[in-house]
Design an enzyme around this catalytic site. Structure first.
Site, PDB file in Angstrom:
ATOM      1  N   LYS A 215       0.823  -1.207   0.000  1.00 56.13           N
ATOM      2  CA  LYS A 215       0.000   0.000   0.000  1.00 56.13           C
ATOM      3  C   LYS A 215       0.857   1.257   0.000  1.00 56.13           C
ATOM      4  O   LYS A 215       2.051   1.235   0.303  1.00 56.13           O
ATOM      5  CB  LYS A 215      -0.932   0.006   1.200  1.00 56.13           C
ATOM      6  CG  LYS A 215      -1.989  -1.073   1.162  1.00 56.13           C
ATOM      7  CD  LYS A 215      -2.826  -1.039  -0.110  1.00 56.13           C
ATOM      8  CE  LYS A 215      -3.690   0.201  -0.215  1.00 56.13           C
ATOM      9  NZ  LYS A 215      -4.451   0.235  -1.494  1.00 56.13           N
TER      10      LYS A 215
ATOM     11  N   GLU B  57       0.578   0.574 -10.081  1.00 60.59           N
ATOM     12  CA  GLU B  57      -0.662   0.668 -10.863  1.00 60.59           C
ATOM     13  C   GLU B  57      -0.502   1.360 -12.204  1.00 60.59           C
ATOM     14  O   GLU B  57      -1.443   1.344 -13.016  1.00 60.59           O
ATOM     15  CB  GLU B  57      -1.757   1.373 -10.047  1.00 60.59           C
ATOM     16  CG  GLU B  57      -1.565   2.875  -9.864  1.00 60.59           C
ATOM     17  CD  GLU B  57      -0.741   3.231  -8.640  1.00 60.59           C
ATOM     18  OE1 GLU B  57      -0.697   4.422  -8.274  1.00 60.59           O
ATOM     19  OE2 GLU B  57      -0.129   2.315  -8.044  1.00 60.59           O
TER      20      GLU B  57
ATOM     21  N   SER C  39      -6.635  -6.596  -9.225  1.00 62.41           N
ATOM     22  CA  SER C  39      -7.931  -6.355  -9.851  1.00 62.41           C
ATOM     23  C   SER C  39      -8.714  -7.647  -9.962  1.00 62.41           C
ATOM     24  O   SER C  39      -9.938  -7.683  -9.767  1.00 62.41           O
ATOM     25  CB  SER C  39      -7.740  -5.733 -11.239  1.00 62.41           C
ATOM     26  OG  SER C  39      -7.132  -4.453 -11.146  1.00 62.41           O
TER      27      SER C  39
ATOM     28  N   LEU D 287     -11.726   2.102 -14.335  1.00 58.78           N
ATOM     29  CA  LEU D 287     -10.360   2.545 -14.080  1.00 58.78           C
ATOM     30  C   LEU D 287      -9.868   3.423 -15.212  1.00 58.78           C
ATOM     31  O   LEU D 287      -9.992   3.061 -16.385  1.00 58.78           O
ATOM     32  CB  LEU D 287      -9.419   1.334 -13.932  1.00 58.78           C
ATOM     33  CG  LEU D 287      -7.929   1.667 -13.857  1.00 58.78           C
ATOM     34  CD1 LEU D 287      -7.606   2.307 -12.501  1.00 58.78           C
ATOM     35  CD2 LEU D 287      -7.077   0.437 -14.075  1.00 58.78           C
TER      36      LEU D 287
ATOM     37  N   VAL E 201     -15.133  -0.677  -6.205  1.00 56.68           N
ATOM     38  CA  VAL E 201     -13.777  -1.219  -6.296  1.00 56.68           C
ATOM     39  C   VAL E 201     -12.785  -0.148  -6.735  1.00 56.68           C
ATOM     40  O   VAL E 201     -11.582  -0.294  -6.558  1.00 56.68           O
ATOM     41  CB  VAL E 201     -13.755  -2.426  -7.268  1.00 56.68           C
ATOM     42  CG1 VAL E 201     -12.396  -3.111  -7.248  1.00 56.68           C
ATOM     43  CG2 VAL E 201     -14.827  -3.443  -6.888  1.00 56.68           C
ATOM     44  N   ALA E 202     -13.270   0.966  -7.272  1.00 57.47           N
ATOM     45  CA  ALA E 202     -12.410   2.055  -7.735  1.00 57.47           C
ATOM     46  C   ALA E 202     -12.071   3.046  -6.635  1.00 57.47           C
ATOM     47  O   ALA E 202     -11.529   4.112  -6.917  1.00 57.47           O
ATOM     48  CB  ALA E 202     -13.085   2.782  -8.898  1.00 57.47           C
ATOM     49  N   ILE E 203     -12.360   2.707  -5.390  1.00 53.72           N
ATOM     50  CA  ILE E 203     -12.187   3.667  -4.302  1.00 53.72           C
ATOM     51  C   ILE E 203     -10.737   4.089  -4.113  1.00 53.72           C
ATOM     52  O   ILE E 203     -10.449   5.208  -3.668  1.00 53.72           O
ATOM     53  CB  ILE E 203     -12.787   3.105  -2.977  1.00 53.72           C
ATOM     54  CG1 ILE E 203     -12.906   4.200  -1.915  1.00 53.72           C
ATOM     55  CG2 ILE E 203     -11.988   1.918  -2.484  1.00 53.72           C
ATOM     56  CD1 ILE E 203     -13.875   5.303  -2.285  1.00 53.72           C
ATOM     57  N   ASP E 204      -9.776   3.228  -4.469  1.00 52.41           N
ATOM     58  CA  ASP E 204      -8.366   3.611  -4.388  1.00 52.41           C
ATOM     59  C   ASP E 204      -8.063   4.830  -5.243  1.00 52.41           C
ATOM     60  O   ASP E 204      -7.127   5.586  -4.951  1.00 52.41           O
ATOM     61  CB  ASP E 204      -7.469   2.450  -4.845  1.00 52.41           C
ATOM     62  CG  ASP E 204      -7.055   1.549  -3.687  1.00 52.41           C
ATOM     63  OD1 ASP E 204      -7.041   2.029  -2.542  1.00 52.41           O
ATOM     64  OD2 ASP E 204      -6.755   0.373  -3.932  1.00 52.41           O
TER      65      ASP E 204
ATOM     66  N   VAL F 227     -14.208  -0.446   0.782  1.00 50.69           N
ATOM     67  CA  VAL F 227     -12.926  -0.777   1.399  1.00 50.69           C
ATOM     68  C   VAL F 227     -11.803  -0.541   0.392  1.00 50.69           C
ATOM     69  O   VAL F 227     -11.840  -1.051  -0.731  1.00 50.69           O
ATOM     70  CB  VAL F 227     -12.908  -2.234   1.898  1.00 50.69           C
ATOM     71  CG1 VAL F 227     -11.531  -2.619   2.398  1.00 50.69           C
ATOM     72  CG2 VAL F 227     -13.946  -2.416   3.003  1.00 50.69           C
TER      73      VAL F 227
ATOM     74  N   ASN G 202      -8.691  -1.449   0.443  1.00 54.87           N
ATOM     75  CA  ASN G 202      -7.712  -2.524   0.214  1.00 54.87           C
ATOM     76  C   ASN G 202      -8.418  -3.874   0.271  1.00 54.87           C
ATOM     77  O   ASN G 202      -8.084  -4.747   1.060  1.00 54.87           O
ATOM     78  CB  ASN G 202      -6.566  -2.452   1.219  1.00 54.87           C
ATOM     79  CG  ASN G 202      -7.019  -2.587   2.663  1.00 54.87           C
ATOM     80  OD1 ASN G 202      -8.133  -2.223   3.011  1.00 54.87           O
ATOM     81  ND2 ASN G 202      -6.158  -3.113   3.515  1.00 54.87           N
TER      82      ASN G 202
END
Length: 372
Positions: free
Chosen positions: A75, A118, A134, A240, A267-270, A298, A300
């Site tokens: 991370k 990434e 992913s 993404l 899932v794109a929260i990062d 979340v 991670n």
């Protein structure tokens, strides 16, 4: 080169940046590997595994950061870790800088050379270091979404696959890439009625050709998106834009059209999330409610299955890590344009245009960075 691997300190993060096999590979190439004690325990790798691989176990993260020439993580570095970075050091990890101005500022001030998993590319136009996570996150999304839909968690109380005489849940996946494809396959396998939305007609044709009637596809126009979101029991955000902030594809106004207790899995929260109401959560407190809609965001997700995720990530990152260690980052990047695409920060300069656009910061080219 001295390669350092500290223990991850982001809440509920159990992965580790370096597997014992990767450590052994680095040692075999003549490098020294420093691993913080218990760094791999969350992924099922005790210190003895690293010792057998030829690595040196050090007592604290401070020791790792102080001694290592290259830091390998999972991370993005947390605030306390960023203070330990120094000029001339190489950082190789996920960064996700576009929605994170504080991290970007700290990395620029540190003078570190930061290469982001990434944004490393391959000759097929893919993202080989993002793809394994992913895949994991895509397969997890219907699983955690099904849990979020349970009434005890505030959801609609709908079983994804239904039962005889009761129809299945309707699942909409926004984005037909790696995440979306895996999410759609798992949701369909659980018996849900699944529709994948994407703006690429070639991608939609590919999904139709490969998966046939396993799930449906529709073009991701604003009208189709709104219609499908309103009908869904679960919406999975799987969009993404490499290195850039995720586009906001579902507004707060659209939440009012959704069924009470419906679930959103972002899932794109990062990269900031693709729902206007998304905010990052942790495995400890993964869900929250906005306007009657349950959000699972979340940041991670793959950390929930740490061993699988760590091994998958290690398989992908190891060749690049070895190249950086064997050649030094400048030569390794100069000889490999795909690795060069991972360079985000160097010597106080931002080198990834999409991050600069997202944060309103100036950037320099990677060619210019090589000359510094």
């Amino acid at each position: 080169m001295k390669i350092g691997c500290p223990k991850e300190i982001k809440p509920q993060e159990f992965r580790v940046g370096l597997t014992p096999h990767a450590a052994a590979e680095a040692v075999a190439n003549g490098h020294e590997v420093l691993v913080e004690t218990n760094a791999g325990v969350g992924s099922g790798f005790p210190d003895d595994d690293y010792i057998k691989a030829g690595a040196k176990i050090v007592p604290t993260a401070e020791d790792v950061f102080a001694e290592a020439e290259m830091i390998v993580k999972v991370k993005e570095p947390q605030a306390v870790e960023r203070k330990r970075l120094r000029e001339g050091q190489v950082l190789f990890t996920y960064l996700h800088l576009a929605p994170d101005p504080e991290q970007t500022k700290d990395l620029l001030e540190s003078g570190v050379t930061a290469i982001a998993y990434e944004t490393v590319t391959d000759r097929f136009g893919g993202l080989p270091l993002l793809a394994p996570m992913s895949e994991v996150a895509g397969k997890l999304a219907p699983q955690v979404g099904a849990w979020t839909l349970q009434k005890a968690n505030g959801g609609r109380g709908v079983l994804l696959g239904g039962v005889p005489g009761v129809g299945p849940a309707k699942v909409v996946v926004i984005g037909g890439g790696v995440v979306g494809t895996h999410a759609a396959r798992v949701a369909a396998g659980m018996g849900a009625e699944v529709t994948v939305l994407d703006r690429s007609l070639p991608r939609l044709r590919y999904l139709d050709d490969v998966f046939g009637r396993e799930f449906r596809t529709r073009y991701a126009s604003a009208g189709n998106n709104a219609e499908m979101v309103a009908e869904a029991d679960m919406v999975i955000g799987a969009v993404l834009v490499p290195g850039a902030a995720a586009p906001k594809l579902v507004t707060r106004e659209q939440l009012k059209t959704m069924k009470p207790g419906a679930a959103i899995v972002d899932v794109a929260i990062d990269q900031g999330g693709c729902f206007e109401t998304s905010r990052a959560t942790t495995h400890e407190k993964p869900i929250y409610e906005v306007d009657g809609i349950m959000h699972y965001c979340v940041a991670n997700m793959p950390g929930a299955v740490a061993r699988t995720s760590t091994i998958a990530l290690g398989n992908a990152t190891m060749p690049f890590m070895i190249a950086l260690a064997n050649k030094g980052w400048k030569k390794a990047c100069a000889e490999d344009a795909h690795l060069m695409a991972g360079l985000n920060v160097h010597a106080g300069k931002l080198t990834y245009e999409a991050v600069g656009v997202a944060l309103g910061l100036p950037t320099i080219s990677t060619d210019e960075a090589l000359k510094i």
